[in-house]
Scaffold this active site. Structure first.
Site, short mmCIF file in Angstrom:
data_model
loop_
_atom_site.label_atom_id
_atom_site.label_comp_id
_atom_site.label_asym_id
_atom_site.label_seq_id
_atom_site.Cartn_x
_atom_site.Cartn_y
_atom_site.Cartn_z
CB CYS A 208 -0.94 -0.03 1.18
SG CYS A 208 -1.70 1.52 1.38
CB CYS B 119 -0.57 2.43 4.18
SG CYS B 119 -2.04 1.63 3.58
CG ASP B 120 3.42 1.03 4.49
OD1 ASP B 120 2.86 1.43 5.39
OD2 ASP B 120 3.27 0.00 3.93
#
Ligand code: NAP
Length: 324
Positions: free
Chosen positions: A149, A152-153
């Site tokens: 993701c 997200c990261d």
């Protein structure tokens, strides 16, 4: 119909079974659209959201191809709007996941972590989970450089070099998102032609931070505390190389979340639920919509449309059995 629908509003403790006309499993675009339509049909739907409210779209930075949003809309914002609209007409969203289902007779029994349900009709919109490469180092280094993701990261890879594995829309879309943070993004694709749509291809080829390694796949992810490199094999020449990188973002497709329905509903060889054109699964009264039943289109708009269709047919089904 054998359901007693008078105590619909009574919440239950773990041992009790809450009776609902329509239970929706999953809260992505399909689930929340089904919730909107069943709520507007006065069917008081209950949605078990699953672990991620909004499903995969909530992890998407920007949705640019949903009509009505000419400038695009952020994934989390879109989920919030879907939720608000469904709740406005009476849908109830419950933060819970189904862990057991019994579809052998109606009403269907569904056990969640927190509550149990007896459902007159079930709409399954449990979506799909990103597929893994299944190579050495992948599991060990997940969260330490391996990610599924970018939204997200991505932030953790500021001014770093990362690789993106895959050649589809997700790989390019997420790879382009990573250009905000990383200094270089190398897309590793197993063929010499991308699967992604032309617009994303044009954007990727025009971006000086994006590079490509063709005809290759990752055979190992190397690192102890964090990712140091990936071992690659060229599928045309057989040559093996090591490519240094700080991060590995993997976008190689999805696996449908259908384990819960094994031996109860018909699935294809890849585990996608088999439905007819009315979104009906193989047990009468059970519907499926979105990626859990659609390996082909997998768009927010197609999932939302399937959710609406399932909801309309579930309503007709409940009407037909209540007049029996
Ligand atoms: P996808 O279209 O199935 O693409 C998966 C990619 O990973 C393919 O390029 C495939 O290679 C590669 N791959 C599969 N298994 C692999 C393995 N073991 N090792 C290395 N590479 C592997 O999946 P997706 O990109 O997640 O997209 C899923 C669906 O969502 C698609 O329908 C897509 O159009 C849609 N989507 C749309 C958007 C958008 O419209 N903006 C954004 C994201 C996703 P091959 O090409 O050789 O098969």
């Amino acid at each position: 119909m054998e359901l007693n629908l008078t105590d619909l509003s009574t919440s239950s403790n773990h041992a009790e079974e809450r009776q609902v006309k329509v239970l929706i499993l999953g809260s992505g675009p399909a689930g929340l659209s089904a919730a909107l339509y069943t709520a507007r049909a006065d069917l008081d739907p209950v949605v078990l959201t699953g672990m991620e409210l909004g499903g995969q779209v909530s992890l998407t930075h920007l949705v640019e191809n949903y009509p009505g949003f000419p400038d695009g809309v952020g994934g989390p914002e879109m989920v919030e709007l879907f939720q608000k609209q469904a709740e406005r007409f009476g849908a109830t969203l419950v933060f819970d996941s189904a862990v057991e289902v019994d579809l052998s007779k109606r009403p269907f029994r569904v056990k969640g972590y927190n509550s149990n349900y007896l459902a007159g009709s079930l709409i399954i919109t449990t979506g799909a989970t990103p597929r893994h490469l299944d190579v050495p180092g992948e599991t060990e280094l997940t969260g330490r450089g391996v990610s599924y993701c970018a939204t997200c990261d991505g932030w953790f890879f500021k001014d770093k070099d990362v690789v993106v594995v895959g050649g589809g829309d997700s790989a390019l879309e997420e790879g382009l998102f990573l250009t905000r943070y990383a200094s270089s993004i190398t897309v590793i694709h197993r063929r010499d032609e991308l699967r992604a749509g032309q617009i994303l291809q044009d954007r990727a080829f025009a971006n000086s931070k994006v590079h490509f390694i063709w005809d290759s796949f990752v055979t190992e992810i190397i690192g102890s505390e964090a990712v140091d490199s990936v071992r690659l094999k060229n599928l045309k020449t057989g040559e093996e190389t090591v490519h240094n990188t700080d991060g590995v973002f993997i976008f190689v497709g999805h696996t449908p979340n259908t384990q819960l329905f094994a031996d109860q509903l018909e699935m294809d060889e890849r585990g996608y639920l088999i439905i007819d054109k009315y979104m009906r699964a193989s047990v009468t009264g059970v519907y499926a919509a979105g990626e859990v039943a659609d390996p082909h289109f997998r768009q927010v708009i197609t999932s939302a449309g399937m959710g609406a269709a399932a909801a309309i047919d579930a309503g007709r089904f409940l009407d037909s059995i209540s007049s029996e």
